[in-house]
Enzyme design. Structure first.
Site, PDB file in Angstrom:
ATOM      1  N   LEU A  18       0.800  -1.262  -0.070  1.00 48.78           N
ATOM      2  CA  LEU A  18      -0.126   0.038   0.000  1.00 48.78           C
ATOM      3  C   LEU A  18       0.709   1.334   0.155  1.00 48.78           C
ATOM      4  O   LEU A  18       0.395   2.435  -0.432  1.00 48.78           O
ATOM      5  CB  LEU A  18      -1.006   0.071   1.319  1.00 48.78           C
ATOM      6  CG  LEU A  18      -1.997  -1.064   1.366  1.00 48.78           C
ATOM      7  CD1 LEU A  18      -2.738  -0.963   2.643  1.00 48.78           C
ATOM      8  CD2 LEU A  18      -2.786  -1.237  -0.056  1.00 48.78           C
ATOM      9  N   GLY A  19       2.075   1.152   0.521  1.00 46.07           N
ATOM     10  CA  GLY A  19       2.953   2.390   0.572  1.00 46.07           C
ATOM     11  C   GLY A  19       4.221   1.634   0.561  1.00 46.07           C
ATOM     12  O   GLY A  19       4.750   0.888   1.195  1.00 46.07           O
ATOM     13  N   THR A  26       4.279  -0.144   3.962  1.00 46.48           N
ATOM     14  CA  THR A  26       2.898  -0.561   4.439  1.00 46.48           C
ATOM     15  C   THR A  26       2.216  -1.643   3.424  1.00 46.48           C
ATOM     16  O   THR A  26       2.271  -1.585   2.285  1.00 46.48           O
ATOM     17  CB  THR A  26       2.153   0.673   4.487  1.00 46.48           C
ATOM     18  OG1 THR A  26       2.648   1.728   5.346  1.00 46.48           O
ATOM     19  CG2 THR A  26       0.799   0.462   5.084  1.00 46.48           C
ATOM     20  N   LYS A  43       2.571  -2.357   9.303  1.00 42.88           N
ATOM     21  CA  LYS A  43       3.502  -1.207   8.953  1.00 42.88           C
ATOM     22  C   LYS A  43       4.970  -1.564   9.205  1.00 42.88           C
ATOM     23  O   LYS A  43       5.161  -2.243  10.236  1.00 42.88           O
ATOM     24  CB  LYS A  43       3.129   0.048   9.557  1.00 42.88           C
ATOM     25  CG  LYS A  43       1.776   0.682   9.294  1.00 42.88           C
ATOM     26  CD  LYS A  43       1.121   1.607  10.114  1.00 42.88           C
ATOM     27  CE  LYS A  43       1.998   3.084   9.555  1.00 42.88           C
ATOM     28  NZ  LYS A  43       1.535   4.328  10.305  1.00 42.88           N
ATOM     29  N   ASP A 146      -1.024  15.142  12.249  1.00 37.95           N
ATOM     30  CA  ASP A 146      -1.094  14.848  10.796  1.00 37.95           C
ATOM     31  C   ASP A 146      -2.070  14.594  10.158  1.00 37.95           C
ATOM     32  O   ASP A 146      -2.218  13.720   9.561  1.00 37.95           O
ATOM     33  CB  ASP A 146       0.241  13.926  10.518  1.00 37.95           C
ATOM     34  CG  ASP A 146       0.530  13.925   8.910  1.00 37.95           C
ATOM     35  OD1 ASP A 146       0.520  15.192   8.587  1.00 37.95           O
ATOM     36  OD2 ASP A 146       1.401  13.079   8.679  1.00 37.95           O
TER      37      ASP A 146
END
Length: 451
Positions: A18-19, A26, A43, A146
């Protein structure tokens, strides 16, 4: 790079990336130990030579804070683990496993051209304010730091979830510890880019997010006049909602809403400008006194640097030295808090520097690390006051002392515990003993208090 279908900890199977950023990945995965198999978010942070010490610190903080949270709109903490080099394809990795929330991020919807109406924006605001009320009213308060469209999940039932607590901060642990700025340019409040986040900083980010959802324009790209965003004329908003957004995103902290609960009340009750002027907005006791022009320069620097998650402000010390000293500051601060909690329960401080004494204090730290030696000692008689000492092993580092005492800040008032962390003025110095008077605790002559 870890591989699709790889199984970690004999339990978690990786399914889809995903990342994938420097040192971070991730994954969407499944927990093979559950029946039926539960989808999870995994993560991962690699412990590589290129990794900044602050990255691991923030990653561990995210795991620690998530473990304590319990809210239906925040993904649940499930596990935290580490992988050795063999299992991690040549690098040690740290893993954080969280509940998977199906849906799309608000950023994904923006990328598809989806804009919010005022009614939709108000609904999203109310849901996010409920989450912020929960976080900010914890003890100590938890700041997300954030909040932005990519960290907000929107499911098919129009339910909102707040994710990615990688920048989270426990307010009580933040004072005088770090010069690391977290947040995203355009969404982060000016004071946050100076390192001074408070609950009102999350409210600023909420306002910036709502403006993005309404306009389709990133706040960093909106024109500004006198430090305020200029909303396009074609965007038709009610006077009350427009005023509410203006207060939420005011660059001056003292003119912003003070709490998420206050912001929610104003959103739903339509408080007039006269009522707002007479409200407790001015009670933001954590105002920063830094000249605002300086804050603006920092924000400009952050935008030019394309801040996405972490901006480390250069200081006189190297990153390695700052990291080592931050360890000591945190340890001494934890020892102070443990002493205060111990006094509340037993009516005395722990002053015996023995395994039994440390065990009674139960602060969970060693008496020596590779960088510092730690000790606890009495000040005065009968355990009335105490201090925690962190003496540097390397002469390139500063030393720290925690001073805890029983004082009455106002003469005649009931006595209460007070604590400070003192830093030596120069590296290599041993701190002079602190002092406890009838009204305050003080640092020694060659050190100063951290705020």
């Amino acid at each position: 790079m870890l591989r699709q279908e790889q199984i970690l900890q004999n339990r978690y199977q990786l399914q889809q990336v995903l990342g994938n950023n420097v040192n971070r990945q991730t994954w969407l995965g499944v927990d093979l130990s559950s029946e039926p198999h539960q989808q999870v978010i995994i993560k991962l942070l690699s412990f590589s030579p290129q990794m900044q010490w602050e990255e691991l610190k923030l990653f561990e903080r995210e795991a620690s804070v998530l473990k304590q949270l319990n809210h239906p709109k925040i993904p649940k903490y499930l596990n935290y683990f580490s992988l050795d080099k063999q299992a991690g394809d040549g690098l040690p990795w740290f893993g954080l496993v969280q509940e998977y929330i199906p849906g799309s991020s608000l950023q994904q919807l923006l990328n598809k051209g989806k804009l919010c109406t005022e009614i939709e924006a108000k609904d999203i605001a109310n849901q996010l304010l409920d989450i912020l009320i929960y976080l900010h009213e914890l003890s100590p308060p938890v700041l997300h730091r954030d909040l932005k469209p990519s960290n907000i999940i929107y499911n098919q039932n129009k339910q909102i979830y707040l994710v990615d607590f990688g920048a989270v901060q426990e307010k009580a642990k933040a004072e005088g510890v770090t010069f690391t700025v977290v947040g995203t340019a355009g969404y982060a409040a000016p004071e946050q880019l100076w390192g001074g986040a408070i609950p009102a900083s999350d409210l600023f980010s909420l306002g910036a997010t709502l403006i993005h959802l309404l306009t389709g324009i990133s706040p960093a790209d909106l024109p500004q006049q006198k430090m305020r965003w200029q909303i396009p004329d074609k965007l038709s908003l009610s006077a009350n909602f427009s005023q509410w957004l203006s207060i939420l995103t005011d660059p001056a902290i003292e003119r912003r809403f003070n709490t998420a609960r206050q912001a929610k009340t104003a959103l739903n009750n339509g408080i007039s400008s006269e009522e707002i002027a007479d409200s407790d907005l001015q009670k933001n006791t954590e105002k920063l006194t830094t000249p605002f022009g300086f804050l603006f320069c920092l924000q400009l620097v952050a935008i030019l640097a394309s801040v996405s998650s972490i901006l480390v402000i250069p200081r006189f010390l190297s990153q390695a030295e700052k990291g080592k000293q931050a360890e000591s500051k945190q340890y001494v601060s934890s020892m102070n808090k443990a002493q205060q909690a111990y006094y509340t329960e037993f009516g005395t401080f722990v002053t015996e520097n023995t395994p039994e004494g440390w065990g009674s204090l139960a602060v969970g730290i060693k008496t020596q690390t590779s960088n510092y030696k730690y000790s606890i000692s009495p000040i005065g008689k009968n355990g009335v006051n105490a201090f925690a000492d962190a003496s540097q092993i390397s002469k390139a580092l500063k030393s720290y002392t925690g001073v805890v005492g029983l004082v009455a800040p106002v003469p005649g008032a009931d006595k209460t515990t007070q604590a400070i962390v003192c830093e030596t003025n120069n590296a290599g110095e041993a701190p002079m003993p602190g002092e406890v008077t009838a009204t305050e605790v003080k640092c020694g002559s060659n050190s100063h208090p951290l705020r």
